[in-house]
Design an enzyme around this catalytic site. Sequence first.
Site, PDB file in Angstrom:
ATOM      1  N   VAL A 217      15.883   7.384 -23.604  1.00  0.00           N
ATOM      2  CA  VAL A 217      15.542   8.805 -23.524  1.00  0.00           C
ATOM      3  C   VAL A 217      16.576   9.648 -24.266  1.00  0.00           C
ATOM      4  O   VAL A 217      16.248  10.471 -25.124  1.00  0.00           O
ATOM      5  CB  VAL A 217      15.452   9.261 -22.043  1.00  0.00           C
ATOM      6  CG1 VAL A 217      15.255  10.766 -21.946  1.00  0.00           C
ATOM      7  CG2 VAL A 217      14.322   8.527 -21.337  1.00  0.00           C
TER       8      VAL A 217
ATOM      9  N   PHE B 194      -5.322   5.201 -21.442  1.00  0.00           N
ATOM     10  CA  PHE B 194      -4.853   4.438 -20.284  1.00  0.00           C
ATOM     11  C   PHE B 194      -5.981   3.794 -19.488  1.00  0.00           C
ATOM     12  O   PHE B 194      -5.874   3.553 -18.293  1.00  0.00           O
ATOM     13  CB  PHE B 194      -3.923   5.287 -19.386  1.00  0.00           C
ATOM     14  CG  PHE B 194      -2.522   5.307 -19.948  1.00  0.00           C
ATOM     15  CD1 PHE B 194      -2.261   5.976 -21.129  1.00  0.00           C
ATOM     16  CD2 PHE B 194      -1.498   4.607 -19.344  1.00  0.00           C
ATOM     17  CE1 PHE B 194      -0.996   5.953 -21.699  1.00  0.00           C
ATOM     18  CE2 PHE B 194      -0.222   4.584 -19.899  1.00  0.00           C
ATOM     19  CZ  PHE B 194       0.023   5.260 -21.071  1.00  0.00           C
TER      20      PHE B 194
ATOM     21  N   CYS C  85       9.513   2.174 -16.752  1.00  0.00           N
ATOM     22  CA  CYS C  85       9.125   3.454 -16.154  1.00  0.00           C
ATOM     23  C   CYS C  85       8.025   3.325 -15.100  1.00  0.00           C
ATOM     24  O   CYS C  85       8.255   3.640 -13.935  1.00  0.00           O
ATOM     25  CB  CYS C  85       8.690   4.409 -17.257  1.00  0.00           C
ATOM     26  SG  CYS C  85      10.002   4.625 -18.470  1.00  0.00           S
TER      27      CYS C  85
HETATM   28  C1  UGA Z   1       5.652   5.830 -19.733  1.00  0.00           C
HETATM   29  C2  UGA Z   1       4.804   7.124 -19.848  1.00  0.00           C
HETATM   30  O1  UGA Z   1       3.615   6.836 -20.566  1.00  0.00           O
HETATM   31  C3  UGA Z   1       5.603   8.202 -20.564  1.00  0.00           C
HETATM   32  O2  UGA Z   1       4.854   9.422 -20.580  1.00  0.00           O
HETATM   33  C4  UGA Z   1       6.912   8.432 -19.806  1.00  0.00           C
HETATM   34  O3  UGA Z   1       7.707   9.430 -20.418  1.00  0.00           O
HETATM   35  C5  UGA Z   1       7.687   7.139 -19.758  1.00  0.00           C
HETATM   36  O4  UGA Z   1       6.897   6.145 -19.090  1.00  0.00           O
HETATM   37  C6  UGA Z   1       8.962   7.375 -18.984  1.00  0.00           C
HETATM   38  O5  UGA Z   1       8.893   7.676 -17.795  1.00  0.00           O
HETATM   39  O6  UGA Z   1      10.045   7.377 -19.583  1.00  0.00           O
HETATM   40  P1  UGA Z   1       6.247   3.813 -21.362  1.00  0.00           P
HETATM   41  O7  UGA Z   1       6.678   3.095 -20.124  1.00  0.00           O
HETATM   42  O8  UGA Z   1       7.158   3.833 -22.526  1.00  0.00           O
HETATM   43  O9  UGA Z   1       5.881   5.346 -21.044  1.00  0.00           O
HETATM   44  O10 UGA Z   1       4.890   3.134 -21.882  1.00  0.00           O
HETATM   45  P2  UGA Z   1       3.334   3.339 -21.581  1.00  0.00           P
HETATM   46  O11 UGA Z   1       2.661   3.596 -22.867  1.00  0.00           O
HETATM   47  O12 UGA Z   1       3.103   4.298 -20.489  1.00  0.00           O
HETATM   48  O13 UGA Z   1       2.922   1.881 -21.085  1.00  0.00           O
HETATM   49  C7  UGA Z   1       3.362   1.367 -19.844  1.00  0.00           C
HETATM   50  C8  UGA Z   1       2.699   0.038 -19.546  1.00  0.00           C
HETATM   51  O14 UGA Z   1       1.313   0.227 -19.275  1.00  0.00           O
HETATM   52  C9  UGA Z   1       2.759  -0.974 -20.685  1.00  0.00           C
HETATM   53  O15 UGA Z   1       3.062  -2.245 -20.168  1.00  0.00           O
HETATM   54  C10 UGA Z   1       1.373  -0.939 -21.272  1.00  0.00           C
HETATM   55  O16 UGA Z   1       0.997  -2.127 -21.886  1.00  0.00           O
HETATM   56  C11 UGA Z   1       0.542  -0.663 -20.033  1.00  0.00           C
HETATM   57  N1  UGA Z   1      -0.775  -0.041 -20.307  1.00  0.00           N
HETATM   58  C12 UGA Z   1      -0.840   1.190 -20.864  1.00  0.00           C
HETATM   59  C13 UGA Z   1      -1.941  -0.729 -19.980  1.00  0.00           C
HETATM   60  O17 UGA Z   1      -1.900  -1.863 -19.461  1.00  0.00           O
HETATM   61  N2  UGA Z   1      -3.139  -0.129 -20.242  1.00  0.00           N
HETATM   62  C14 UGA Z   1      -3.239   1.100 -20.782  1.00  0.00           C
HETATM   63  O18 UGA Z   1      -4.381   1.592 -20.970  1.00  0.00           O
HETATM   64  C15 UGA Z   1      -2.056   1.774 -21.117  1.00  0.00           C
END
Ligand code: UGA
Length: 434
Positions: free
Chosen positions: A11, A249, A260
């Site tokens: 961050v 999502f 996160c």
């Molecule tokens: C997440 C949030 O999306 C951000 O907005 C936030 O700022 C961040 O956490 C944080 O708190 O710092 P991040 O963890 O980097 O971001 O990644 P995401 O894109 O949210 O993905 C998280 C997990 O969910 C991954 O393992 C991804 O593969 C999974 N995911 C995401 C799914 O399985 N399906 C989806 O449709 C989307």
Amino acid sequence: MDISIIGAGHVGLVTGACFADLGNRVVMVDHDTKRITALKAGTMPFYEPGLEELVHRGVADKRLRFTSSMKEAVDQGLIIFICVGTPSRPNGEADLSAVEHVCRQIASALRSYRLIVEKSTVPVETGEWIKRTMQLAVRKGVPYDVASNPEFLREGQAVQDFMNPDRIVLGVESKRAKALLLELYQPLKAPVVVTDVKSAELIKHASNSFLAVKISFINAIAQLCDWVGADVVKVAEGMGLDKRIGRAFLDAGVGYGGFCLPKDTAAFIRIAEKHGFDFQLLKAAASLNTEQRQRFVKRIAQTLWNLNTKTVGVLGLAFKPNTDDLRYAPSIEIIQMLQDEGAAIRAFDPKAMAQANGLFTGVTFCRDVYETARGADCLVVITEWNEFKELDFARIKKLMRQPVIVDGRNIYDPDSLRRLGFRYVGIGRGQGSG
Ligand code: UGA
């Protein structure tokens, strides 16, 4: 403006580099002196697309610099962003000792007005604690404000998210704090939600928790799809076109990972508990997420009959594409479960190999997808890297012991792969019981 960033992690480093690129003078401080030395030498501590260029540019233009001195940081920045880690305690609660520690350091170095902004993901009421902690150590009469400005940066696209935010949330308690933050963010021309500190803190936890619920919801639907022979990709498309729901999502897969969503969901459950509320919805989302990985391994086992004596080629180790981050990556649990069942693992990730080397035991790390496929009874997709999407499947088929693909991210078209002679199993693509 003069800005200080405390904590050069995922961050902090992105925030600092982006603010510098927007024309501010930024100093970044971290207690990890090795990290600061490396950054001074131009070496990034992790991979994030576009970040290295921004950092180099900021340093070259003298808008960005790194230091190990907290005093220097407090002296320079009119606005001081706290971006230190808030890891999980065993009971799910966020460990805020790093936040407390830097507050004490800021307070004792404070000589004139500063705006202290919490950007780390923290439970509601942390702002209150920051103020109390500051009060104990700050010199009499030195004014300061405390604000909350949660980040919504996704790893792998954090720079883009910073520069093009959906919204900016400012939790403030004074006109001065509000004016300073509005001025700082003005160049981004994004919608701004100005509120009190507690509401801002809640917006962050509620947003990440909602995203976790959304993912677990579609993973539950995927399971139903497998039972009844429906296709979750089409179901998500059909649902997502409803503007009230939205398509983002709703990608079914091996469940959410990363530093996160799992940790913030656990922390939010704890916060609710502390206030006497049993947040069953979130608990269900979290346990569905754990089960999703177990179901995935079961699915691989069903596809291969017995895992013992089989070789599984794993494509993707990072918790998502475009990052080398392995924290709470689904690959860790999945590989462990496969190994427990006796499978031999070959694995490849485009960016996370160096980190993976120290983390996994008994895994044969490969140079690329094709080496991973060599002699494998099954290829398993865990991370949806773009480079896995277009492959020479004829070559892969020749290299594998059995042409089987279990696609944990639904990146392939089932019919095309079947036409090429593969046994294809996706998530919720309607292939029988889960
Ligand atoms: C997440 C949030 O999306 C951000 O907005 C936030 O700022 C961040 O956490 C944080 O708190 O710092 P991040 O963890 O980097 O971001 O990644 P995401 O894109 O949210 O993905 C998280 C997990 O969910 C991954 O393992 C991804 O593969 C999974 N995911 C995401 C799914 O399985 N399906 C989806 O449709 C989307």
